[in-house]
Scaffold this motif. Sequence first.
Motif, PDB file in Angstrom:
ATOM      1  N   PRO A 267       0.841  -1.211   0.000  1.00 15.34           N
ATOM      2  CA  PRO A 267       0.000   0.000   0.000  1.00 15.34           C
ATOM      3  C   PRO A 267       0.868   1.250   0.000  1.00 15.34           C
ATOM      4  O   PRO A 267       1.843   1.354   0.758  1.00 15.34           O
ATOM      5  CB  PRO A 267      -0.813  -0.134   1.298  1.00 15.34           C
ATOM      6  CG  PRO A 267      -0.692  -1.572   1.704  1.00 15.34           C
ATOM      7  CD  PRO A 267       0.646  -2.018   1.207  1.00 15.34           C
ATOM      8  N   ARG A 268       0.504   2.198  -0.845  1.00 14.13           N
ATOM      9  CA  ARG A 268       1.215   3.475  -0.901  1.00 14.13           C
ATOM     10  C   ARG A 268       0.504   4.491  -0.022  1.00 14.13           C
ATOM     11  O   ARG A 268      -0.672   4.338   0.327  1.00 14.13           O
ATOM     12  CB  ARG A 268       1.261   3.978  -2.348  1.00 14.13           C
ATOM     13  CG  ARG A 268       1.884   2.996  -3.331  1.00 14.13           C
ATOM     14  CD  ARG A 268       3.377   3.060  -3.310  1.00 14.13           C
ATOM     15  NE  ARG A 268       3.856   4.272  -3.981  1.00 14.13           N
ATOM     16  CZ  ARG A 268       5.141   4.562  -4.122  1.00 14.13           C
ATOM     17  NH1 ARG A 268       6.060   3.757  -3.636  1.00 14.13           N
ATOM     18  NH2 ARG A 268       5.502   5.666  -4.757  1.00 14.13           N
ATOM     19  N   ARG A 269       1.217   5.539   0.335  1.00 11.43           N
ATOM     20  CA  ARG A 269       0.610   6.572   1.168  1.00 11.43           C
ATOM     21  C   ARG A 269      -0.481   7.315   0.410  1.00 11.43           C
ATOM     22  O   ARG A 269      -1.373   7.910   1.029  1.00 11.43           O
ATOM     23  CB  ARG A 269       1.687   7.548   1.651  1.00 11.43           C
ATOM     24  CG  ARG A 269       2.838   6.857   2.377  1.00 11.43           C
ATOM     25  CD  ARG A 269       3.772   7.862   3.009  1.00 11.43           C
ATOM     26  NE  ARG A 269       5.025   7.234   3.438  1.00 11.43           N
ATOM     27  CZ  ARG A 269       5.153   6.529   4.537  1.00 11.43           C
ATOM     28  NH1 ARG A 269       4.094   6.337   5.301  1.00 11.43           N
ATOM     29  NH2 ARG A 269       6.321   5.987   4.873  1.00 11.43           N
ATOM     30  N   SER A 270      -0.438   7.291  -0.907  1.00  8.50           N
ATOM     31  CA  SER A 270      -1.467   7.941  -1.719  1.00  8.50           C
ATOM     32  C   SER A 270      -2.751   7.122  -1.786  1.00  8.50           C
ATOM     33  O   SER A 270      -3.762   7.601  -2.299  1.00  8.50           O
ATOM     34  CB  SER A 270      -0.935   8.172  -3.136  1.00  8.50           C
ATOM     35  OG  SER A 270      -0.604   6.936  -3.758  1.00  8.50           O
ATOM     36  N   GLY A 271      -2.696   5.892  -1.297  1.00  9.47           N
ATOM     37  CA  GLY A 271      -3.866   5.023  -1.368  1.00  9.47           C
ATOM     38  C   GLY A 271      -3.752   3.969  -2.446  1.00  9.47           C
ATOM     39  O   GLY A 271      -4.521   3.000  -2.441  1.00  9.47           O
ATOM     40  N   ASP A 272      -2.815   4.162  -3.385  1.00 11.47           N
ATOM     41  CA  ASP A 272      -2.610   3.152  -4.422  1.00 11.47           C
ATOM     42  C   ASP A 272      -1.928   1.924  -3.823  1.00 11.47           C
ATOM     43  O   ASP A 272      -1.331   1.974  -2.754  1.00 11.47           O
ATOM     44  CB  ASP A 272      -1.750   3.720  -5.561  1.00 11.47           C
ATOM     45  CG  ASP A 272      -2.417   4.905  -6.244  1.00 11.47           C
ATOM     46  OD1 ASP A 272      -3.660   4.963  -6.200  1.00 11.47           O
ATOM     47  OD2 ASP A 272      -1.696   5.767  -6.777  1.00 11.47           O
ATOM     48  N   VAL A 273      -2.040   0.829  -4.555  1.00 13.40           N
ATOM     49  CA  VAL A 273      -1.423  -0.430  -4.122  1.00 13.40           C
ATOM     50  C   VAL A 273      -0.501  -0.931  -5.225  1.00 13.40           C
ATOM     51  O   VAL A 273      -0.929  -1.087  -6.372  1.00 13.40           O
ATOM     52  CB  VAL A 273      -2.485  -1.503  -3.791  1.00 13.40           C
ATOM     53  CG1 VAL A 273      -1.807  -2.816  -3.403  1.00 13.40           C
ATOM     54  CG2 VAL A 273      -3.392  -1.027  -2.666  1.00 13.40           C
ATOM     55  N   LEU A 274       0.768  -1.142  -4.883  1.00 18.17           N
ATOM     56  CA  LEU A 274       1.733  -1.691  -5.822  1.00 18.17           C
ATOM     57  C   LEU A 274       1.878  -3.193  -5.590  1.00 18.17           C
ATOM     58  O   LEU A 274       1.628  -3.687  -4.490  1.00 18.17           O
ATOM     59  CB  LEU A 274       3.100  -1.023  -5.674  1.00 18.17           C
ATOM     60  CG  LEU A 274       3.194   0.475  -5.954  1.00 18.17           C
ATOM     61  CD1 LEU A 274       4.624   0.949  -5.748  1.00 18.17           C
ATOM     62  CD2 LEU A 274       2.716   0.797  -7.369  1.00 18.17           C
ATOM     63  N   HIS A 275       2.296  -3.901  -6.632  1.00 16.09           N
ATOM     64  CA  HIS A 275       2.635  -5.311  -6.509  1.00 16.09           C
ATOM     65  C   HIS A 275       4.158  -5.420  -6.583  1.00 16.09           C
ATOM     66  O   HIS A 275       4.787  -4.928  -7.537  1.00 16.09           O
ATOM     67  CB  HIS A 275       1.980  -6.130  -7.628  1.00 16.09           C
ATOM     68  CG  HIS A 275       0.491  -6.150  -7.537  1.00 16.09           C
ATOM     69  ND1 HIS A 275      -0.195  -7.018  -6.723  1.00 16.09           N
ATOM     70  CD2 HIS A 275      -0.444  -5.391  -8.138  1.00 16.09           C
ATOM     71  CE1 HIS A 275      -1.478  -6.808  -6.839  1.00 16.09           C
ATOM     72  NE2 HIS A 275      -1.666  -5.818  -7.699  1.00 16.09           N
ATOM     73  N   VAL A 276       4.747  -6.032  -5.560  1.00 17.00           N
ATOM     74  CA  VAL A 276       6.204  -6.036  -5.408  1.00 17.00           C
ATOM     75  C   VAL A 276       6.700  -7.467  -5.305  1.00 17.00           C
ATOM     76  O   VAL A 276       6.055  -8.326  -4.672  1.00 17.00           O
ATOM     77  CB  VAL A 276       6.614  -5.240  -4.148  1.00 17.00           C
ATOM     78  CG1 VAL A 276       8.123  -5.245  -3.966  1.00 17.00           C
ATOM     79  CG2 VAL A 276       6.098  -3.813  -4.244  1.00 17.00           C
ATOM     80  N   SER A 277       7.843  -7.733  -5.955  1.00 12.66           N
ATOM     81  CA  SER A 277       8.535  -9.005  -5.814  1.00 12.66           C
ATOM     82  C   SER A 277       9.710  -8.807  -4.864  1.00 12.66           C
ATOM     83  O   SER A 277      10.492  -7.858  -5.031  1.00 12.66           O
ATOM     84  CB  SER A 277       9.035  -9.496  -7.180  1.00 12.66           C
ATOM     85  OG  SER A 277       9.857 -10.637  -7.046  1.00 12.66           O
ATOM     86  N   VAL A 278       9.824  -9.681  -3.850  1.00 15.34           N
ATOM     87  CA  VAL A 278      10.807  -9.486  -2.787  1.00 15.34           C
ATOM     88  C   VAL A 278      11.715 -10.711  -2.685  1.00 15.34           C
ATOM     89  O   VAL A 278      11.236 -11.857  -2.727  1.00 15.34           O
ATOM     90  CB  VAL A 278      10.114  -9.244  -1.424  1.00 15.34           C
ATOM     91  CG1 VAL A 278      11.152  -9.013  -0.331  1.00 15.34           C
ATOM     92  CG2 VAL A 278       9.168  -8.056  -1.516  1.00 15.34           C
ATOM     93  N   SER A 279      13.022 -10.464  -2.569  1.00 13.95           N
ATOM     94  CA  SER A 279      14.001 -11.517  -2.303  1.00 13.95           C
ATOM     95  C   SER A 279      14.715 -11.185  -1.000  1.00 13.95           C
ATOM     96  O   SER A 279      15.099 -10.031  -0.776  1.00 13.95           O
ATOM     97  CB  SER A 279      15.016 -11.632  -3.447  1.00 13.95           C
ATOM     98  OG  SER A 279      14.381 -12.031  -4.652  1.00 13.95           O
ATOM     99  N   ILE A 280      14.887 -12.198  -0.148  1.00 11.07           N
ATOM    100  CA  ILE A 280      15.525 -12.014   1.155  1.00 11.07           C
ATOM    101  C   ILE A 280      16.658 -13.021   1.265  1.00 11.07           C
ATOM    102  O   ILE A 280      16.446 -14.221   1.078  1.00 11.07           O
ATOM    103  CB  ILE A 280      14.517 -12.215   2.303  1.00 11.07           C
ATOM    104  CG1 ILE A 280      13.272 -11.336   2.086  1.00 11.07           C
ATOM    105  CG2 ILE A 280      15.156 -11.906   3.646  1.00 11.07           C
ATOM    106  CD1 ILE A 280      12.161 -11.605   3.065  1.00 11.07           C
ATOM    107  N   ALA A 281      17.869 -12.540   1.548  1.00 14.65           N
ATOM    108  CA  ALA A 281      19.041 -13.422   1.583  1.00 14.65           C
ATOM    109  C   ALA A 281      19.931 -13.058   2.763  1.00 14.65           C
ATOM    110  O   ALA A 281      20.062 -11.885   3.122  1.00 14.65           O
ATOM    111  CB  ALA A 281      19.830 -13.315   0.278  1.00 14.65           C
ATOM    112  N   PRO A 282      20.551 -14.064   3.387  1.00 16.67           N
ATOM    113  CA  PRO A 282      21.487 -13.784   4.485  1.00 16.67           C
ATOM    114  C   PRO A 282      22.837 -13.341   3.940  1.00 16.67           C
ATOM    115  O   PRO A 282      23.260 -13.757   2.854  1.00 16.67           O
ATOM    116  CB  PRO A 282      21.574 -15.135   5.202  1.00 16.67           C
ATOM    117  CG  PRO A 282      21.313 -16.148   4.121  1.00 16.67           C
ATOM    118  CD  PRO A 282      20.347 -15.507   3.166  1.00 16.67           C
ATOM    119  N   LEU A 283      23.536 -12.506   4.693  1.00 12.88           N
ATOM    120  CA  LEU A 283      24.892 -12.072   4.363  1.00 12.88           C
ATOM    121  C   LEU A 283      25.843 -12.602   5.435  1.00 12.88           C
ATOM    122  O   LEU A 283      25.492 -12.641   6.616  1.00 12.88           O
ATOM    123  CB  LEU A 283      24.956 -10.546   4.295  1.00 12.88           C
ATOM    124  CG  LEU A 283      24.028  -9.858   3.291  1.00 12.88           C
ATOM    125  CD1 LEU A 283      24.156  -8.342   3.403  1.00 12.88           C
ATOM    126  CD2 LEU A 283      24.314 -10.324   1.866  1.00 12.88           C
TER     127      LEU A 283
END
Length: 398
Positions: A267-283
């Motif tokens: 959710p954006r602060r403007s009220g719009d909704v984005l679709h996001v692809s997320v990758s999480i990796a250990p360092l």
Amino acid sequence: MVRRLLVGRGAVHARHAGRGLSQRSRERVRHDALGTARAGLYRLQALTDVPREFVDKYFLREGQTYRVRRELRKWCIFGRHDLTQDSPLSHIDLLVCRNVLIYFDGQLQERVLPRLQYAVRERGYLFLGKSESALARSRRFVPVDFKWRIFQRVTPPELTGKPVGVADEAPLRTGPRRPARTESPATPRVQGMIETLQSAVMVIGPTDTIVTWNPAAEQLFEIPTDGALGKKFRDLDISYRMEGLRSRVEEVKASLARTRIATVSLPRRSGDVLHVSVSIAPLFDDQRRLAGIMVTADDVSEQARLREEVNRISEQSATANEELQSTNEELETTNEELQSTNEELETTNEELQSTNEELETTVEELQSINAELATLNAELEKRTAELNRLDQLHQSVV
């Protein structure tokens, strides 16, 4: 200070609420339960057992409902965790796992107990249900209050120096840990490369502090770099504004294995909704110790929109095909009805032709009878005239 609080009772309730349902229905029940917990939105009837002062202190009223305050919600992580398969969490001060072990047989309890010990920090506490006495003779926990099933973790001498919960349960491991091939996040060269990436990148340090925040992250997450660097990850609204992000980060910390979220709503602060692809990796550092968690995110709203458009067109095409098939079936039925009507009309026509022929035969017979009657009528007239002549002759003689 209590770092984490894991409650296992709700998972058991969700499991028993799904008895008699299909696997897909049970997964939906678990998903709905987690969704309700994440939203933190309840009707007043659900808070009847909560003291009024707690309701006023920790909830905000929204119309006819009450929502848990934001500063309290950001401390809570809700996620699905399989005690027998998923990698155990760690450094937990208080682990609440009530009325879970009673549903496991003895062998499964022996497999789970080392995991519970690994999850709780040294001198941490484990809170079980009143009917659970699996730890009565355990060397991994000592009772603090046996009546209420409160136990404290201890490390047996023979396990000192060993990774508790890992060596004892080798069959449960899903695979060796593979360190990510990356340099330290503090390396200037790497930092410069991260700054130029179009993907949003943030690096969370070992103390849960943001150590890297590139311009793409500033634009995507709507948080300026100065407002993110040095802050605790859990204190940033992005940690709970993106559903499931915090739980996935904790999973990566525990398992030391990368994970990916194909599509998640932002959710954006403007009220719009984005679709996001997320990758999480250990360092990892040079000694292969965990040095941080890198989270990369990409805006895939256009791909999601195109995917939805393709799905919508596919659904419309399928609907049109179904309608065409239904129309075709109706036309075939109508054609069959017309053919049946045509056959009936042909039969009726044949019957009418037969009746017409019978009528023509009848007319001919009537015409023949009329001719015979005319002949008989002529003879009768002739005989009548003869009789009249004889009668006149008889009269004249008399």
